[in-house]
Motif scaffolding. Structure first.
Motif, PDB file in Angstrom:
ATOM      1  N   TYR A   1       7.602  -6.326  -4.825  1.00 18.62           N
ATOM      2  CA  TYR A   1       7.716  -7.214  -3.797  1.00 18.62           C
ATOM      3  C   TYR A   1       7.275  -8.691  -4.191  1.00 18.62           C
ATOM      4  N   ASP A   2       7.056  -8.946  -5.590  1.00 19.77           N
ATOM      5  CA  ASP A   2       6.699 -10.271  -6.081  1.00 19.77           C
ATOM      6  C   ASP A   2       5.556 -10.995  -5.331  1.00 19.77           C
ATOM      7  N   VAL A   3       4.354 -10.090  -5.003  1.00 19.54           N
ATOM      8  CA  VAL A   3       3.322 -10.738  -4.533  1.00 19.54           C
ATOM      9  C   VAL A   3       2.870 -11.752  -5.357  1.00 19.54           C
ATOM     10  N   GLN A   4       2.642 -12.974  -4.891  1.00 16.51           N
ATOM     11  CA  GLN A   4       2.136 -14.038  -5.749  1.00 16.51           C
ATOM     12  C   GLN A   4       0.435 -13.996  -5.824  1.00 16.51           C
ATOM     13  N   THR A   5      -0.015 -13.974  -4.723  1.00 20.42           N
ATOM     14  CA  THR A   5      -1.684 -14.106  -4.466  1.00 20.42           C
ATOM     15  C   THR A   5      -2.131 -12.905  -4.015  1.00 20.42           C
ATOM     16  N   MET A   6      -3.498 -12.683  -4.485  1.00 23.04           N
ATOM     17  CA  MET A   6      -4.414 -11.707  -3.947  1.00 23.04           C
ATOM     18  C   MET A   6      -5.275 -12.345  -2.634  1.00 23.04           C
ATOM     19  N   THR A   7      -5.255 -11.586  -1.457  1.00 25.13           N
ATOM     20  CA  THR A   7      -6.172 -12.025  -0.498  1.00 25.13           C
ATOM     21  C   THR A   7      -7.523 -11.249  -0.506  1.00 25.13           C
ATOM     22  N   GLU A   8      -8.402 -11.669   0.185  1.00 15.03           N
ATOM     23  CA  GLU A   8      -9.886 -11.229   0.254  1.00 15.03           C
ATOM     24  C   GLU A   8      -9.772  -9.860   0.803  1.00 15.03           C
ATOM     25  N   GLU A   9      -8.570  -9.525   1.691  1.00 12.52           N
ATOM     26  CA  GLU A   9      -8.548  -8.176   2.179  1.00 12.52           C
ATOM     27  C   GLU A   9      -8.104  -7.131   1.180  1.00 12.52           C
ATOM     28  N   ILE A  10      -7.124  -7.747   0.466  1.00 10.08           N
ATOM     29  CA  ILE A  10      -6.936  -6.597  -0.979  1.00 10.08           C
ATOM     30  C   ILE A  10      -7.675  -6.302  -1.732  1.00 10.08           C
ATOM     31  N   THR A  11      -8.609  -7.495  -1.992  1.00  9.79           N
ATOM     32  CA  THR A  11      -9.818  -7.198  -2.876  1.00  9.79           C
ATOM     33  C   THR A  11     -10.789  -6.143  -2.224  1.00  9.79           C
ATOM     34  N   ARG A  12     -10.977  -6.369  -0.903  1.00  9.51           N
ATOM     35  CA  ARG A  12     -11.994  -5.410  -0.341  1.00  9.51           C
ATOM     36  C   ARG A  12     -11.435  -3.950  -0.266  1.00  9.51           C
ATOM     37  N   LEU A  13     -10.335  -3.870  -0.099  1.00 10.02           N
ATOM     38  CA  LEU A  13      -9.781  -2.472   0.110  1.00 10.02           C
ATOM     39  C   LEU A  13      -9.523  -1.894  -1.113  1.00 10.02           C
ATOM     40  N   THR A  14      -9.291  -2.739  -2.450  1.00 13.12           N
ATOM     41  CA  THR A  14      -9.372  -2.246  -3.598  1.00 13.12           C
ATOM     42  C   THR A  14     -10.693  -1.662  -4.066  1.00 13.12           C
TER      43      THR A  14
ATOM     44  N   GLU B   1     -13.958   5.495   3.835  1.00 12.66           N
ATOM     45  CA  GLU B   1     -12.753   5.698   4.542  1.00 12.66           C
ATOM     46  C   GLU B   1     -12.935   4.796   5.913  1.00 12.66           C
ATOM     47  N   GLY B   2     -13.844   5.256   6.595  1.00  9.55           N
ATOM     48  CA  GLY B   2     -13.991   4.195   7.839  1.00  9.55           C
ATOM     49  C   GLY B   2     -14.294   2.771   7.423  1.00  9.55           C
ATOM     50  N   ASP B   3     -14.924   2.539   6.594  1.00  7.74           N
ATOM     51  CA  ASP B   3     -15.077   0.956   6.133  1.00  7.74           C
ATOM     52  C   ASP B   3     -13.593   0.357   5.873  1.00  7.74           C
ATOM     53  N   ALA B   4     -12.695   1.025   5.063  1.00  7.11           N
ATOM     54  CA  ALA B   4     -11.518   0.679   4.776  1.00  7.11           C
ATOM     55  C   ALA B   4     -10.573   0.582   6.014  1.00  7.11           C
ATOM     56  N   ASP B   5     -10.817   1.555   6.928  1.00  6.14           N
ATOM     57  CA  ASP B   5     -10.164   1.507   8.322  1.00  6.14           C
ATOM     58  C   ASP B   5     -10.527   0.146   9.052  1.00  6.14           C
ATOM     59  N   ARG B   6     -11.711  -0.193   8.962  1.00  4.39           N
ATOM     60  CA  ARG B   6     -12.076  -1.321   9.833  1.00  4.39           C
ATOM     61  C   ARG B   6     -11.376  -2.733   9.130  1.00  4.39           C
ATOM     62  N   VAL B   7     -11.300  -2.676   7.723  1.00  9.23           N
ATOM     63  CA  VAL B   7     -11.168  -3.797   6.873  1.00  9.23           C
ATOM     64  C   VAL B   7      -9.176  -3.927   7.182  1.00  9.23           C
ATOM     65  N   MET B   8      -8.809  -2.728   7.072  1.00  6.00           N
ATOM     66  CA  MET B   8      -7.462  -2.667   7.535  1.00  6.00           C
ATOM     67  C   MET B   8      -7.045  -3.266   8.906  1.00  6.00           C
TER      68      MET B   8
END
Length: 216
Positions: free
Chosen positions: A106-119, A159-166
């Motif tokens: 998808y040629d994602v150019q930058t990481m978001t805070e949400e990607i970092t938290r989910l990772t 998993e619950g934490d990830a669901d909330r971040v999502m």
């Protein structure tokens, strides 16, 4: 009596589970490093390759478990549980690879805070899965059983934490007035993949809980 002695028994399933869990954690750590160093194309390629390498190693272990399962007459736990556990664990490794590949495709150019938290939550879930798997051979010990169940509960909480971040990430995407549509589609796909990793880790935890209940 001779027939019984000649039948393959036990296998090395627990060792193979441990190997797979280790490879999955390797993939998760490599993916986390990819996200942390995403602005550097050389490091991005390096860690993308590391994710692939770990996933392929995990895949080989999955094939070995299924091969041994077909040649072993007496298994340490239920055959269906072995099959379900290793294949669900392999789904986690596959999703880590899919996440890395999707970012590149998808040629994602930058990481978001949400990607970092989910990772970060995905990595923690993979580590807890590894911890729970390591306890499986010792379920005759009540303290070990309790520790395994507690680890499964921690996976559920993550998993619950990830669901909330999502949910927060999706809300932010669709509420940002100047959000480029193409970027929205890209990020939505990445968020969903990363949250799915924690979902499948929870599935692994549920299988382990079932094994515990039947064998403790």
């Amino acid at each position: 009596m001779l027939f019984g002695k000649l039948l393959p028994r036990e296998g090395n399933f627990f060792d193979l589970f441990n190997q797979h869990a280790d490879h999955t954690v390797e993939a998760a750590k490599a993916f986390a490093a990819l996200v942390a160093n995403y602005s550097n194309p050389e490091l991005r390629a390096k860690y993308n390759e590391a994710v692939d390498k770990a996933e392929h190693a995990a895949d080989r272990v999955t094939h070995e478990v299924n091969r041994v399962l077909h040649t072993t007459f007496i298994t340490p736990i239920d055959r269906e549980q072995i099959h379900a556990l290793i294949n669900t664990m392999d789904d986690v490794a596959d999703l880590l690879q899919d996440s890395a590949e999707t970012m590149a495709l998808y040629d994602v150019q930058t990481m978001t805070e949400e990607i970092t938290r989910l990772t970060d939550l995905s990595l923690k879930c993979c580590e807890r899965v590894r911890d729970a798997v390591r306890l499986l051979p010792k379920l005759a010990d009540p303290a070990t059983t309790e520790a395994a169940l507690k680890t499964c509960e921690e996976i559920d909480q993550l998993e619950g934490d990830a669901d909330r971040v999502m949910r927060m990430a999706m809300s932010k995407l669709f509420r940002t007035p100047d959000m480029d549509v193409r970027e929205l589609i890209k990020l939505k796909a990445i968020y969903e993949l990363l949250e799915k990793i924690t979902d499948v880790c929870e599935d692994v935890a549920n299988i382990i809980e079932g094994i515990i209940l039947e064998n403790s």
